[in-house]
Design an enzyme around this catalytic site. Structure first.
Site, short mmCIF file in Angstrom:
data_model
loop_
_atom_site.label_atom_id
_atom_site.label_comp_id
_atom_site.label_asym_id
_atom_site.label_seq_id
_atom_site.Cartn_x
_atom_site.Cartn_y
_atom_site.Cartn_z
N HIS A 64 0.79 -1.24 0.00
CA HIS A 64 0.00 0.00 0.00
C HIS A 64 0.82 1.29 0.00
O HIS A 64 0.27 2.36 -0.04
CB HIS A 64 -0.94 0.02 1.20
CG HIS A 64 -0.25 0.28 2.50
ND1 HIS A 64 0.33 -0.71 3.23
CD2 HIS A 64 0.00 1.44 3.17
CE1 HIS A 64 0.89 -0.19 4.31
NE2 HIS A 64 0.71 1.11 4.30
C1 UD1 Z 1 -1.33 5.50 6.23
C2 UD1 Z 1 0.05 5.92 6.77
C3 UD1 Z 1 1.03 4.78 6.59
C4 UD1 Z 1 0.50 3.47 7.21
C5 UD1 Z 1 -0.88 3.19 6.60
C6 UD1 Z 1 -1.46 1.92 7.20
C7 UD1 Z 1 0.51 8.33 6.55
C8 UD1 Z 1 1.29 9.35 5.80
N1 UD1 Z 1 0.56 7.08 6.04
O1 UD1 Z 1 -1.22 5.34 4.84
O2 UD1 Z 1 2.23 5.11 7.27
O3 UD1 Z 1 1.36 2.40 6.90
O4 UD1 Z 1 -1.74 4.30 6.86
O5 UD1 Z 1 -2.67 1.59 6.65
O6 UD1 Z 1 -0.11 8.67 7.53
N2 UD1 Z 1 -8.87 5.37 3.00
C9 UD1 Z 1 -10.08 4.70 2.94
N3 UD1 Z 1 -10.54 4.12 4.08
C10 UD1 Z 1 -9.86 4.18 5.26
C11 UD1 Z 1 -8.62 4.84 5.28
C12 UD1 Z 1 -8.14 5.42 4.16
O7 UD1 Z 1 -10.73 4.64 1.90
O8 UD1 Z 1 -10.34 3.67 6.28
C13 UD1 Z 1 -8.36 6.05 1.82
C14 UD1 Z 1 -8.08 7.53 2.09
O9 UD1 Z 1 -9.22 8.29 1.95
C15 UD1 Z 1 -7.02 7.84 1.07
C16 UD1 Z 1 -6.27 6.52 0.97
O10 UD1 Z 1 -7.12 5.49 1.45
O11 UD1 Z 1 -7.56 8.13 -0.17
C17 UD1 Z 1 -4.98 6.55 1.75
O12 UD1 Z 1 -5.24 6.84 3.13
P1 UD1 Z 1 -4.22 7.70 4.01
O13 UD1 Z 1 -4.69 7.76 5.40
O14 UD1 Z 1 -3.92 8.96 3.30
O15 UD1 Z 1 -2.87 6.92 3.96
P2 UD1 Z 1 -2.52 5.38 3.91
O16 UD1 Z 1 -2.07 5.04 2.55
O17 UD1 Z 1 -3.60 4.54 4.52
#
Ligand code: UD1
Length: 376
Positions: free
Chosen positions: A206
């Site tokens: 991811h």
């Molecule tokens: C985040 C952390 C990363 C960790 C990962 C674990 C940062 C910079 N990165 O990355 O260190 O390893 O979490 O999972 O904080 N989204 C959903 N549903 C959710 C959560 C997220 O759809 O429950 C979507 C968000 O809206 C976004 C994407 O997934 O579009 C990424 O989410 P984001 O929280 O930005 O970072 P991660 O890639 O999850």
């Protein structure tokens, strides 16, 4: 009463705060308040972890999920500031390296609240990773730095951090593994997914470096298809990866339809995921936490990254850093499947008692320094 706020925002945070919640709840004269930033908001990324880890409903949810890095960080900061106004805590504890970690520590340190960072000192020395910026910035400002592996001590010293801030306490994630061992053993997930123990590769991908570039992601998915000809591949897919696949045009039909040989499943809860992990023949990942959990479990782990902020997992554990070249990763996978791999050992203080050590230090500091007098 000493009031301590525990902050959690994203999936790996929940696993780290659960043991801290228990350790502080069992301490006299302490009130623990759980604040969820809402960075991860889906049931499968958040809710299930609270249930699986025995965490109570958070007292506050800042609902600051989604948006780009800047908006997410800014939303968390503004909303956390309002919570601090109401609660006037003595301590704020942040964990890991996600945006919530940095956002809340910035707000809390500026208000003069004693701020502790759990999992301090880890460095990938790769500033293109958002997590590395979060680590550097949080460690530069936090008051107490709790370190999980020796490399963290060295990094903090090299950065000129004063000795009295640094505490080597071990790995709090392992506390959760030890605590949930029986429940993990009892999970029926393998049966549900028709998997035999030691027969499959467990994959999680991811990181932006692997999933944000369409060319890289396509190449990776094709490589996993090839891998599935050698060993069944189980892939609990992170929402970020799923979104990337959907928007990059890689998918013609549906993710599962386009990659029929991969067992693509939704993100799993903590207990089920740990069961899948424990019974895997090998793991392919770009996660930080998985490099540590596989080391503790003694399972071969092939990490698809150029670097790791957790070098002890390579030096002492069962982690192999494959870099970004998939040919190299394929070679390592082949030796894992052939059984010609190193045996690891468990790093120092990864013993299931880290949260207790952290609580001891923080409560001892309170005895020495006194607690902040609440505003009257
Ligand atoms: C985040 C952390 C990363 C960790 C990962 C674990 C940062 C910079 N990165 O990355 O260190 O390893 O979490 O999972 O904080 N989204 C959903 N549903 C959710 C959560 C997220 O759809 O429950 C979507 C968000 O809206 C976004 C994407 O997934 O579009 C990424 O989410 P984001 O929280 O930005 O970072 P991660 O890639 O999850």
């Amino acid at each position: 009463m000493q009031k301590i706020i525990l902050v959690a925002g994203a999936r790996p945070n929940f696993v780290k705060i659960a043991p801290l919640w228990r350790a502080f709840s069992n301490s006299n004269g302490v009130e623990v308040v759980l604040v969820h930033t809402g960075q991860h908001y889906d049931d499968v990324m958040s809710r299930v972890f609270f249930d699986d880890l025995g965490l109570p409903e958070p007292s506050y949810n800042l609902n600051a999920g989604g948006g780009n890095q800047a908006k997410q960080t800014a939303d968390i900061m503004t909303r956390f500031d309002e919570v601090l106004d109401k609660l006037l805590p003595d301590d704020v504890i942040v964990v890991g390296d996600v945006n919530s970690t940095l956002a809340c520590s910035l707000v809390s340190v500026k208000r003069g609240i004693r701020t502790s960072h759990i999992e301090a000192g880890l460095r990938s020395f790769d500033r293109s990773m958002p997590e590395e910026i979060n680590r550097l910035a949080t460690d530069a400002i936090a008051d107490l730095l709790f370190v999980s592996e020796k490399s963290g001590m060295k990094n903090l010293r090299n950065e000129g951090v004063s000795e009295d801030k640094i505490h080597f306490v071990g790995n709090v994630m392992i506390d959760s593994l030890v605590f949930a061992a029986d429940a993990i053993e009892g999970s029926k997930v393998a049966k549900r997914l028709h998997l035999d123990s030691q027969s499959y590769a467990l994959v999680t991908i991811h990181r932006p470096s692997n999933v944000d570039d369409p060319g890289r992601l396509r190449h990776l998915m094709e490589w996993l298809q090839q891998l599935s000809q050698k060993v069944p591949v189980v892939f609990p897919m992170h929402p970020r990866t799923r979104k990337s696949l959907a928007v990059t045009g890689i998918i013609a039909d549906s993710i599962e339809g386009d990659f029929p040989d991969l067992k693509i499943v939704p993100p799993q809860g903590y207990i089920d995921f740990q069961n899948l992990l424990k019974n895997a023949r090998l793991v392919v990942t770009d996660s930080g936490g998985l490099q540590e959990e596989t080391t503790w479990l003694g399972i071969p782990c092939v990490t698809l990254r150029k670097n790791t902020e957790r070098p002890v997992t390579v030096e002492q554990g069962t982690n192999f850093l494959a870099g970004m070249k998939l040919e190299k990763a394929a070679e390592i996978v082949d030796s894992c499947l052939a059984g010609t791999i190193k045996n690891g050992r468990i790093p120092q203080l990864w013993d299931g008692h880290t949260a207790e050590r952290i609580a001891k230090v923080i409560l001892w500091k309170t005895e020495v320094d006194g607690i902040r007098t609440p505003d009257l």
